[in-house]
Design a protein around this motif. Structure first.
Motif, PDB file in Angstrom:
ATOM      1  N   GLU A 193       0.823  -1.208   0.000  1.00 45.95           N
ATOM      2  CA  GLU A 193       0.000   0.000   0.000  1.00 45.95           C
ATOM      3  C   GLU A 193       0.855   1.254   0.000  1.00 45.95           C
TER       4      GLU A 193
ATOM      5  N   GLU B 114       7.483   8.445   4.019  1.00 41.66           N
ATOM      6  CA  GLU B 114       6.205   8.620   4.702  1.00 41.66           C
ATOM      7  C   GLU B 114       5.805  10.091   4.800  1.00 41.66           C
TER       8      GLU B 114
ATOM      9  N   ASP C  95       4.246   7.198   1.187  1.00 39.30           N
ATOM     10  CA  ASP C  95       3.572   6.272   2.118  1.00 39.30           C
ATOM     11  C   ASP C  95       3.046   7.104   3.297  1.00 39.30           C
TER      12      ASP C  95
ATOM     13  N   ASN D 229       0.375   7.468   4.962  1.00 37.96           N
ATOM     14  CA  ASN D 229      -0.315   6.841   6.101  1.00 37.96           C
ATOM     15  C   ASN D 229       0.582   5.849   6.846  1.00 37.96           C
ATOM     16  N   SER D 230       1.845   5.708   6.393  1.00 37.52           N
ATOM     17  CA  SER D 230       2.873   4.884   7.057  1.00 37.52           C
ATOM     18  C   SER D 230       2.524   3.402   7.131  1.00 37.52           C
ATOM     19  N   GLN D 231       1.561   2.958   6.342  1.00 35.74           N
ATOM     20  CA  GLN D 231       1.150   1.558   6.407  1.00 35.74           C
ATOM     21  C   GLN D 231       2.283   0.611   6.017  1.00 35.74           C
ATOM     22  N   THR D 232       3.003   0.955   4.956  1.00 42.39           N
ATOM     23  CA  THR D 232       4.046   0.056   4.485  1.00 42.39           C
ATOM     24  C   THR D 232       5.251   0.057   5.416  1.00 42.39           C
TER      25      THR D 232
ATOM     26  N   LYS E  17       5.145   0.494   8.613  1.00 39.23           N
ATOM     27  CA  LYS E  17       4.735  -0.305   9.766  1.00 39.23           C
ATOM     28  C   LYS E  17       4.690  -1.791   9.408  1.00 39.23           C
ATOM     29  N   LYS E  18       4.229  -2.081   8.207  1.00 42.51           N
ATOM     30  CA  LYS E  18       4.128  -3.483   7.764  1.00 42.51           C
ATOM     31  C   LYS E  18       5.487  -4.168   7.794  1.00 42.51           C
TER      32      LYS E  18
ATOM     33  N   ASN F 267      -6.794   6.467   1.693  1.00 37.34           N
ATOM     34  CA  ASN F 267      -7.591   6.504   2.924  1.00 37.34           C
ATOM     35  C   ASN F 267      -8.399   7.791   3.067  1.00 37.34           C
TER      36      ASN F 267
END
Length: 374
Positions: free
Chosen positions: A24, A80, A102, A104-107, A109-110, A164
């Protein structure tokens, strides 16, 4: 096409779809100017930030690698930060690599990214094959993984835009108006610490124990808080008040710290015969980030001893104690410390800096955080 061929084609599509794991992102800033195809076997995610000086060298290294392997391989530089900040940076520092956001920092964090620069190699399914400092990823490593990979995936299928529903106003840079600003985050999870520099402020986001450990430059295990007090916060601290921010944050939250000692396993660093580097050994430029942390070593440019101690305690997950410190913590130094293997770290610190280290149980300072008396 006969029935049997159709059957196996459908099965192949289903297997690929089920096994596929998308990455993402928030926005695609630019596509690669070097890669020959959008259909590739392998993708390298280069995690970076506009404020990260060591990331510049990593970017240059990956650009050379992308040019060497322009087919079957695709490098994506992922930050991010919001797109406006990234685009402004690219005007001054153009890049030939693909650059995505990135926000929303999803990647991040993933993949559990803790330090920058950081790199992750994935295949067309999105499966992680390698991770570490980008400059540790060598051409022979890439050739080995390419030989093992047969499936291709389109960059638009591997990296999926998930904004998002962020409004334009929600991604603008927030400018603090006070030396210290504290916002409690409404989350049931205790976030891991994230530190970012924004102009003259440091932004800290995470659970209170780790935020306070950063302000004290000490290991989080030396701080004791109740579960109720250890909530997640977003805290802005102006660089001019960083030295006293620990006490001020506690005061704003209605907390106090009781300082005690406790015997714990720690790394004792003896500076009796130390001769530290000056600030002329490493030079990444005035606007560069101070640290470059790889899989095996920490490099630092013009930093205080306490900052190095804190970073070293993080990668070792161990409290650190000084003895015979003299006046070393009042001046800036350059550093290059191996940390992955204890025996090599021990020899490295002794040979390069004259620092003796010993891992043992010893008395260390602890901080017991509790509600302030009314």
């Amino acid at each position: 096409m006969n029935i049997k061929s159709i059957y196996f084609s459908v099965i192949a599509v289903l297997v690929f779809s089920v096994g596929f794991s998308q990455v993402e992102i928030s926005q695609k800033i630019q596509d690669s100017k070097i890669a020959q195809s959008s259909e590739n076997k392998l993708y390298f995610i280069d995690f970076w930030a506009t404020w990260c000086g060591p990331c510049v060298y990593a970017n240059e290294y990956l650009t050379v690698l992308q040019k060497q392997f322009s087919n079957d391989f695709y490098v994506v530089s992922l930050s991010e930060e919001n797109s406006a900040i990234i685009e402004k940076h690219l005007k001054k520092h153009p890049s030939e690599l693909a650059v995505f956001s990135d926000f929303n920092s999803q990647t991040m964090k993933k993949f559990g990214v803790q330090f920058l620069p950081y790199g992750v190699l994935i295949n067309a399914y999105g499966n992680k094959l390698w991770e570490g400092s980008p400059t540790d990823f060598k051409p022979n490593d890439l050739q080995r993984f390419l030989r093992r990979s047969n499936i291709r995936g389109n960059v638009d299928d591997v990296f999926i835009v998930k904004n998002n529903n962020l409004s334009e106003s929600s991604i603008q840079d927030y400018k603090p108006t006070k030396p210290i600003e504290i916002k409690r985050l409404n989350t049931v999870d205790n976030l891991s610490l994230e530190v970012s520099k924004e102009d003259s402020y440091v932004k800290l986001e995470g659970n209170l124990q780790e935020v306070l450990s950063y302000l004290l430059k000490t290991h989080a295990s030396q701080l004791y808080l109740s579960k109720d007090d250890n909530a997640s916060y977003q805290i802005y601290v102006h660089t001019s008040v960083l030295e006293h921010a620990f006490d001020e944050v506690l005061e704003e939250l209605g907390l106090v710290a009781e300082t005690l000692t406790k015997e714990k396993e720690c790394l004792v660093m003896d500076f009796k015969n130390a001769q530290l580097w000056n600030t002329h050994q490493i030079d990444w430029g005035e606007d560069a980030e101070s640290f470059l942390i790889g899989d095996t070593e920490i490099q630092a440019n013009d930093v205080y001893l306490d900052d190095v101690k804190f970073r070293l305690s993080l990668v070792l997950d161990l409290p650190i104690k000084y003895i015979n410190i003299k006046d070393f913590n009042t001046s800036l130094h350059d550093w290059q410390i191996h940390y992955k293997y204890y025996s090599l770290m021990e020899q490295n610190l002794l040979d390069v800096y004259g620092i003796n280290i010993e891992k043992k149980n010893d008395e260390i300072t602890t901080y017991h955080i509790k509600k302030a008396p009314k």
